[in-house]
Enzyme design. Structure first.
Site, PDB file in Angstrom:
ATOM      1  NE  ARG A 143      -4.243  -1.665   1.996  1.00  0.00           N
ATOM      2  CZ  ARG A 143      -5.235  -1.788   2.859  1.00  0.00           C
ATOM      3  NH1 ARG A 143      -5.138  -1.220   4.059  1.00  0.00           N
ATOM      4  NH2 ARG A 143      -6.319  -2.474   2.548  1.00  0.00           N
ATOM      5  CB  CYS A 149     -15.730  19.961  -6.589  1.00  0.00           C
ATOM      6  SG  CYS A 149     -15.839  21.727  -6.572  1.00  0.00           S
TER       7      CYS A 149
END
Length: 565
Positions: free
Chosen positions: A207, A413
């Site tokens: 990871r 956003c």
């Protein structure tokens, strides 16, 4: 099926799934092509954590129950008409029914259990029998966009931390955290964007390497001393992925009298069986023990979490701004005898709730064309339509510069009630006039203002004490269905684990049609409006003011709202 008899039907190492790009359809229309592509995008190897096992992120958050179910979902979406709706029960396609053109094309229910049985033990038994699937939030609802999906929310949180504790200046300060999975992997980039350095502890080296490859973390270290030196020697904010166990590293800092400026955690502590490595165990030993003695794994993992939380509490006493980042680690520690585990706050009540009161949350969209230029054009459109928000413009500029797309190009956003519908209509018009090469889908995380009940995370410490009331996400899902979202989902247990949350999601396809425009007007207004409603009902003045300004009809509050206009 390509598995040999006796193999786990959820595992197929021969498959590589990627969403189609371009304008050629496999389905009968964009309304069914959209969920097809987004399902496949969730399992793109550049997107998913463990795609061969159908795991997208968050421990065992899957996109489909098994590969047979995945294949059947794809088959149905390819033949589904625009007056039919597919029902998906915990990752399994169970029915196709006649509806109408403005109804959702897919309705999804994942991981839902009657409350008395809503625990990991019962879920795991059903999961073993192939009767259920853990959908997390955006894994089983087919709108995961990689780590970008949580970057801005994490960035906003860290900016708020800097404002609250450091007069808005993060220069020379650093964050200690754990976890670099699908969600936690956003932390290093969000931290450096906000001006902090960071040490992120991760026990799975693959990871760390993946976050290095995709630009989410800057450096890798194999010892605490090495990581601390990297931060000390850097003149600019830097993020370091430290290979180790958070339950070991956090106490080491206490013992060495080293106090970070900020402390948090995003390990998969919500799932003690699959998501947290016990102290002293290797990854391979943990995998073996999960097959041999689940109860011992859970107990040992929770004991290790208690050790980590105890260290976090001590670092808080020594002056670190300490916060829970929504993985339920405080609850796990409480169950292991750490009575003051909740002495440090969750991130939502501490930093995010004022945004939720205005319906502001993680609005996201993806370009079904697969062309990054479509996203760049929509970025510019957002700036045009919201010209007076320099913070938002700065975010979009940083996102373009620093965030690599994973799978289909997408953008996150944070915008609210007054802007979501306007943006959706603008994107739909861009598709209609050919400015975009193909339709876009608009969705969000289930972590939003009106779509979740989670007393240890999003609804922690509600003003009126309604933390555990889960009528709100149910109403949100029903309203999005009535409004005509392209697909709607209702899940249990995302983020914080079984028994601790209920939440809903929606996605709407902007295909450039007039029908889409009408659906957008309903869905992208109603969806954030339910968040304003929920917080106004709980007594928040910011939400009441927003409701008054946006002319919401809230029967029990209308007389009060009239006075605020």
């Amino acid at each position: 099926m390509t598995q040999r008899q006796g193999q786990d039907p959820r595992l197929d190492t021969s498959r590589t799934i990627r969403a189609p790009h371009g304008t050629q359809l496999r389905a009968k229309s964009w309304l069914t092509e959209a969920p097809l592509r987004m399902l496949m995008n969730n399992l793109d190897p550049d997107v998913a954590e463990h795609p061969h096992s159908l795991v997208v992120y968050g421990g065992i958050g899957r996109a489909a129950r098994n590969w047979e179910c995945f294949d059947k979902i794809v088959e149905v979406l390819e033949r589904l008409d625009d007056d039919q709706t597919l029902l998906v029960q915990s990752g399994k396609p169970v029915g196709v029914f006649p509806t109408h053109k403005n109804a959702p094309r897919v309705l999804i229910a994942n991981s839902n259990l009657v409350p008395h049985w809503a625990n990991w033990e019962h879920f795991n038994e059903l999961d073993k029998e192939g009767l259920m699937m853990y959908g997390q939030m955006t894994a089983g609802s087919w709108i995961y966009i990689g780590s970008q999906g949580i970057v801005q929310g994490t960035y906003e949180t860290f900016v708020s931390v800097a404002k609250k504790h450091f007069n808005g200046d993060a220069k020379g300060r650093w964050i200690l955290t754990g976890g670099l999975g699908g969600m936690g992997g956003a932390q290093p980039l969000a931290g450096t964007m906000a001006g902090f350095s960071m040490i992120a502890v991760e026990c799975d080296e693959s990871r760390i390497d993946y976050r290095l490859r995709t630009g989410y973390v800057d450096k890798k270290a194999t010892s605490l001393d090495e990581a601390l030196a990297m931060i000390k020697e850097s003149d600019t904010p830097i993020s370091v992925g430290l290979l180790g166990n958070a339950a070991d590293i956090f106490p080491q800092l206490v013992e060495r009298n080293i106090t970070p400026d900020v402390v948090t955690d995003q390990t998969s502590a919500h799932d003690p069986l699959n998501g947290y490595l016990p102290q002293g165990w290797s990854m391979s030993h943990a995998a073996e023990m999960r097959l041999q003695d689940e109860a011992d794994v859970v107990k040992t993992a929770k004991k290790s979490m208690a050790v980590q939380v105890k260290a976090m509490l001590e670092l808080q006493k020594r002056g670190a701004a300490t916060l829970d980042y929504g993985n339920n680690i405080r609850q796990m520690a409480l169950e292991e005898g750490i009575e003051n585990a909740f002495d440090f706050p969750g991130f939502v009540p501490a930093y995010i709730r004022p945004l939720f009161c205005e319906g502001i949350g993680p609005f996201r969209w993806a370009a079904l064309s697969g062309d990054p230029e479509d996203i760049y054009k929509t970025d510019q459109k957002v700036k045009e339509l919201i010209p007076d928000n320099p913070h938002l413009h700065n975010w979009l500029d940083m996102a373009r510069e620093r965030i690599q797309f994973q799978g289909l190009p997408a953008r996150i956003c944070w915008v609210g009630l007054k802007d979501r519908e306007r943006l959706g209509q603008a994107f739909n018009e861009m598709v209609k006039n050919g400015e975009l090469k193909a339709p876009v889908v608009i969705g969000r995380d289930h972590l939003d203002s009106g779509s979740v009940a989670s007393p240890n995370r999003e609804t922690e410490g509600m003003m009126d004490g309604s933390d555990a009331v889960s009528d709100w996400p149910l109403l949100n899902a029903l309203l999005n269905t009535a409004g005509g979202a392209t697909w709607v989902s209702l899940h249990h247990g995302g983020g914080v684990g079984m028994g601790f949350s209920q939440h809903s999601g929606m996605v709407i396809c902007c295909d450039g049609s007039d029908d889409a425009s009408e659906r957008i007007a309903r869905v992208l207004h109603n969806d954030p409006a339910t968040g304003v409603m929920r917080h106004a009902d709980a007594g928040y003045d910011i939400a009441k003011q927003c409701a008054a300004e946006q002319k919401l009809d809230l029967p029990m509050l209308n007389e009060e709202l009239k006075k605020l206009k």
